[in-house]
Each structure stands twice: as C-alpha cells, then as structure tokens.
Write an enzyme that holds these catalytic residues in place. Structure first.
Site, mmCIF file in Angstrom:
data_model
loop_
_atom_site.group_PDB
_atom_site.id
_atom_site.type_symbol
_atom_site.label_atom_id
_atom_site.label_comp_id
_atom_site.label_asym_id
_atom_site.label_seq_id
_atom_site.Cartn_x
_atom_site.Cartn_y
_atom_site.Cartn_z
ATOM 1 C CB CYS A 161 39.762 37.097 39.432
ATOM 2 S SG CYS A 161 38.329 38.021 39.992
ATOM 3 C CB CYS B 150 41.317 39.914 36.243
ATOM 4 S SG CYS B 150 41.028 40.294 37.990
ATOM 5 C CE LYS C 137 35.315 46.843 42.710
ATOM 6 N NZ LYS C 137 35.630 45.659 42.007
ATOM 7 C CE1 TYR D 198 28.913 42.789 48.003
ATOM 8 C CE2 TYR D 198 30.104 44.849 48.325
ATOM 9 C CZ TYR D 198 29.972 43.631 47.691
ATOM 10 O OH TYR D 198 30.878 43.261 46.734
ATOM 11 C CE LYS E 60 38.282 45.707 40.132
ATOM 12 N NZ LYS E 60 37.652 44.437 39.771
ATOM 13 C CB CYS F 112 36.061 39.274 36.297
ATOM 14 S SG CYS F 112 37.804 39.683 36.557
ATOM 15 C CB SER G 14 33.714 43.758 50.001
ATOM 16 O OG SER G 14 35.054 43.884 49.549
#
Ligand code: PBG
Length: 324
Positions: free
Chosen positions: A120, A128, A246, A311, A193, A118, A272
């Site tokens: 970004c 992006c 996602k 994570y 996404k 990406c 996240s």
C-alpha cells in the site's frame, strides 16, 4: 475470612504478587524511512514520530539504542508509486537500503530488524494488492508479496511481517523464503488485522491511504471475533511463526482468544490512532501520559500479548528503566 486486600498492603507484597510485567525486550518500535535527503519530517497526528531519510536515520536509531530497545519495525515511503507497487521489491528500494545500512553499521547491527511487507505504501491507488476494475486481486498479488519478502530478507531483514491480509500469503512467502535459502527467517503475520479507523494517523505517516474505496474486502470486520481465530489458525497452518493482533486496545478480547486457543507467541500492535489519542489527551492535560501508557501496555500483556509494537516504545523503555 478471605480478604483480598491483605496482599495489597505494601509495595513489596504488591510487587511480589504482580502477575504481569512489561519488559523492554518485548517492545518493538516502528520507524518510517523516506526516500530523499536531510528529512526529519514530523507526522502531525503522531507527536514525537517523524519520517527519516537515510542520512538522518542515525538520529532516531541512536535514540532506539540508548533506550535499550532491541527491535524495530521498518516502513518505507518511496519517491514514486506505480500500479503494481514495484518499489516494494526493488532491491534498491528505501526499506532495502535502510536494512543494508543498519545491518552494516556496528552501532545498530545487534538490532532485530523487522520489515513490514505490504504494497500500500508503493501503489499509486494505495491498496495492499493489485487492482483490476476496482477489485483487489488476491492470487495475482501473492508473488509480489513473496518477492518483496525475499528482497527484504536478502537486504538483511531478520523477520518479515506481511500486513496485506491477502488469503494464502503466508504460504506464498514461506515457500519463496525457503526456496531462496531463508529457512530460518521467521514470519510475523498480521493475522487478526481489522479494517479499522485507528489506522488513520499511520496512513498520514506512510502516505498509504487508499485512493478509492476502503480495505473492507481484505481486512476484517471489527464486529467479528470468531473469524479472527480462523484467520490465525489458517496463518499458523501456512507457516506463521508469530501472530499479530491489530489494533490492540479495542480488541483485547481477540488477543485473549488467540492466547487461549493457539500455542504461538502473540504480538499486539498498539496502533497509530491509539497513540494519537493518548498523546492528544496528555497534551490537553486530561491524563497522566506515563501512567496511562504503562497501564495500557500492562493491560495488553495481561490480555495475552507476548510482545507489543508501540510508538510509545522509547518513552516506555525510559520509564521502565527508571522504575527498576
Ligand atoms: C500497511 C499497514 C498499516 C498499518 C501497518 N501496516 C495500515 C493499513 O493497513 O491501512 C497500520 C499501523 C498503525 O496504524 O499504526 N498495510
């Protein structure tokens, strides 16, 4: 009489009829690498997650290996950003250096290295794709993404994972990889996404918040489920090998829909914000972190995910191996 409780009466029976399992092999752990030296900088909103400079990366990677995790997803934070995000395809960029280091070190050479593709993190405006007069350009961005993917493959990426959400980028990346001889480098496409507030903590971790506006002209509207299938079908036509959905928890119907309609392995990205919520509630003593995390991961498997980017991967791996 049908009594469903009969199969729940003892642990051996429950284990035997259990339909879904979380396996350490299927967990993918995101890692943030940052340009510089001697950096192990905690991300405030994501307890346990840090940005690592290359010299400190072994600290984190040793934990990955010890946990039995076999795959990491790399994100880079460059020292400078520009209008076009040139740091992304710089052969001496931070992700490229991390890939070369990890592939050449015998401690880590067995790991599956996935590079997020990406712009970004590398653009001064934080979008992006290329920007002109406040508009995010699509077709002009494609060669840059393709160059980036090739550069990562050359540096040692086993898979590339485009997360930009430009139209037609899977085709552009596939053609570029093939032309450079990377016929067998799979594309893990962020296909479904959504433009989500659950990415907030990541943007702190990756320094990638958009400088103006939002990502709604390229990421999907959270209200649209049927459209997600169009995105997935298009990416499969263009050559995607694996599909990412996602965020994960508020989007389990999307995972289920893809698994019902498409014959391709699905990766759920437990993002996240989902991690931050669990960590905050656990720190406040409101929930049992271990049980909640394993329940979330199991739920994602049940919904239809084959793999999970999370994570929580290191903790989850430790918990799973102590269960068996
Ligand atoms: C880059 C990218 C993002 C995430 C993965 N790749 C952020 C975004 O799209 O704004 C989010 C990951 C997470 O929240 O854990 N485009």
């Amino acid at each position: 009489m049908d009594r469903t409780r009969r199969l729940r009466m003892n642990a051996a029976l429950r284990d035997m009829v259990r339909e879904n399992h979380v396996r350490i092999d299927e967990l993918i752990y995101p890692v943030f690498v940052i340009e510089g030296e001697n950096i192990c900088l905690p991300v405030d909103s994501m307890p346990g997650i840090c940005q690592y400079s290359l010299d400190c990366l072994p600290r984190e990677m040793d934990r990955v290996v010890r946990a039995g995790i076999r795959s990491v997803l790399l994100f880079g934070i460059p020292s400078h950003k520009d209008e076009t995000g040139s740091g992304a395809w710089d052969d001496d960029g931070i992700v490229q250096k991390a890939l070369r280091f990890l592939k050449s070190d015998p401690r880590y050479a067995h790991l599956l290295l996935i590079a997020d593709v990406c712009l970004c993190e590398y653009t001064s405006h934080g979008h992006c794709g290329l920007v002109q007069d406040g508009v995010i350009l699509n077709d002009e961005t494609l060669p840059l993404l393709a160059k980036t993917a090739v550069s990562y493959a050359r540096a040692g990426a086993d898979l590339v994972a485009p997360s930009d959400m430009m139209d037609l980028r899977i085709q552009a990346i596939r053609q570029a990889l093939d032309a450079e001889g990377f016929l067998y480098t799979p594309i893990m496409a962020y296909s479904a996404k959504f433009s989500s507030s659950f990415y907030g903590p990541f943007r702190e971790a990756a320094h990638s918040a958009p400088g103006f506006g939002d990502r709604k002209t390229y990421q999907m509207d959270p209200a649209n489920g049927r459209e997600a299938l169009r995105e997935v079908e298009e990416d499969i036509r263009e050559g995607a090998d694996l599909i990412i959905a996602k965020p994960a928890m508020a989007y389990m119907d999307i995972i289920r829909d893809i698994s019902v309609h498409c014959n391709i392995p699905i990766v759920a990205y437990n993002v996240s914000g989902e991690y931050a919520m669990v960590k905050a509630a656990a720190a406040a003593g409101f929930i049992d972190e271990k049980k909640i995390v394993l329940e979330i991961l199991t739920g994602l498997k049940r919904a239809g995910a084959k793999m999970i980017i999370t994570y929580h991967a290191l903790d989850a791996a430790a918990w799973l191996s102590s269960l068996s």
